[in-house]
Motif scaffolding. Structure first.
Motif: not given
Length: 365
Positions: A328-332
């Protein structure tokens, strides 16, 4: 001894990535930039190392947690990985210290694993060697600078300089460490067992050293070459060579006892090649790997489902691949079960995924 050739090293995507990471150009004004084949689309992010084949000396035992590699190199019975922070990790046979990089070695941009020695290219254009040093194979010539590529053979070493010339050292009983007079315009090199190959900026290949199995007898009319690879068996004085052409096909010559110099029919869309002792590998543009030649230990059979590969290296009787990680690259991306789609690293729940993203972003996300 058995020899593999590691290297690709022209591992074009990983090598170029490593150079960029340290802010230097892989080609300077003194050397012509090659017609580089299309880079595999799965790097530039660092990846994990996958190994298969024989494991006599632990050469398949990839260190736990190694998921930030940008290049791999397979030697006779040892393996190397270049990490994204410019340090080197080694494992496998270490009888001569070949799998133990020198303490404090940093700012490395390329690696090469030979028979029982190893080489590293630093961002300042200097070379460091370690492991077996018979005939000086692990000791670069004094004052050697301006290096843009390296290659460790069975018992000799090569360096490509930014002016397109080649320097050799180590065992020279077949002339393998003595490049032809006036050789220039070189953009890639590879050292095999007692022979050497060079790729020139015009897409032609030249070889020197031993030629008992035709390993340096370049096929007539061969041109449009974008990458080269030298492999073979030093103990029986056999060598084989591979060339990747601009049309993404592969040509082989030299020893073909196990079919290692005969690429599979219909093999296309190749972006990197690697020749081992008696087997060969090709990386395709879709991130998959094809192997051929000797397969006594499964060295020519990539693991089922292997994909997202950005670099390959064929060793004595083992193989390495650098595989990009699904992260993943972001929490979303961690929400609504999205964390379950990421296989590296393994998450048990959404919280693990969020914690990972936070660490990767130094707590600022």
């Amino acid at each position: 001894m058995i020899y593999r050739n590691n290297t690709r090293r022209f591992i074009v995507p990983a090598l170029l990535l490593a150079l960029v990471l340290f802010g230097i150009s892989p080609f300077t004004s003194g050397a012509s930039a090659p017609a580089v084949p299309p880079a595999a689309p799965f790097l530039p992010t660092p990846g994990a190392v996958v190994a298969w084949g024989a494991n006599f000396s632990g050469q398949l035992n990839v260190p736990a947690g190694l998921d930030d590699a940008v290049a791999v190199a397979a030697g006779e019975e040892h393996s190397l990985a270049l990490k994204s922070d410019g340090t080197v990790v080694g494992w496998g046979n270490n009888n001569f210290g070949q799998a133990t990089p020198p303490a404090g070695l940093t700012t490395v941009v390329a690696i090469s694993a030979g028979g029982f020695h190893s080489l590293a290219l630093k961002s300042d254009g200097t070379v460091v060697g370690w492991g077996a040093n018979f005939n000086g194979r692990a000791t670069p010539p004094a004052g050697l600078t301006g290096v843009t590529a390296i290659s460790a053979g069975t018992d000799h070493s090569l360096a490509l300089k930014s002016d397109g010339t080649v320097v050799g050292w180590g065992q020279n009983n077949s002339g393998q460490a003595t490049p032809p007079a006036n050789l220039s315009g070189v953009i890639a090199i590879d050292a095999g067992p007692r022979f050497s190959l060079a790729l020139r900026s015009d897409g032609t290949v030249i070889g020197w050293g031993q030629n008992l199995t035709g390993q340096i007898t370049i096929p007539a009319g061969l041109s449009g070459v974008t990458a080269i690879s030298a492999g073979g068996l030093a103990d029986v004085l056999a060598g084989s060579s591979l060339a990747l052409k601009s049309d993404d096909t592969v040509v082989g010559w030299g020893d073909n006892t196990t079919g290692q110099a005969t690429p599979p029919a219909g093999l296309t869309d190749v972006v990197a090649i690697s020749s081992g002792s008696t087997h060969s590998l090709a990386l395709k543009s879709d991130g998959t790997v094809v192997g051929w030649g000797s397969n006594n230990f499964g060295e020519a059979t990539p693991p089922t489902g292997l994909s997202n590969v950005g670099a390959i290296s064929a060793g004595g009787v083992h193989s390495l691949a650098l595989r990009s990680l699904s992260r993943p690259t972001n929490k979303d991306q961690c929400k609504n079960g999205g964390w379950q789609t990421f296989t590296e690293p393994s998450f048990n729940n959404q919280g693990d995924c969020v914690s990972f993203v936070n660490r990767m972003n130094h707590g600022n996300n």
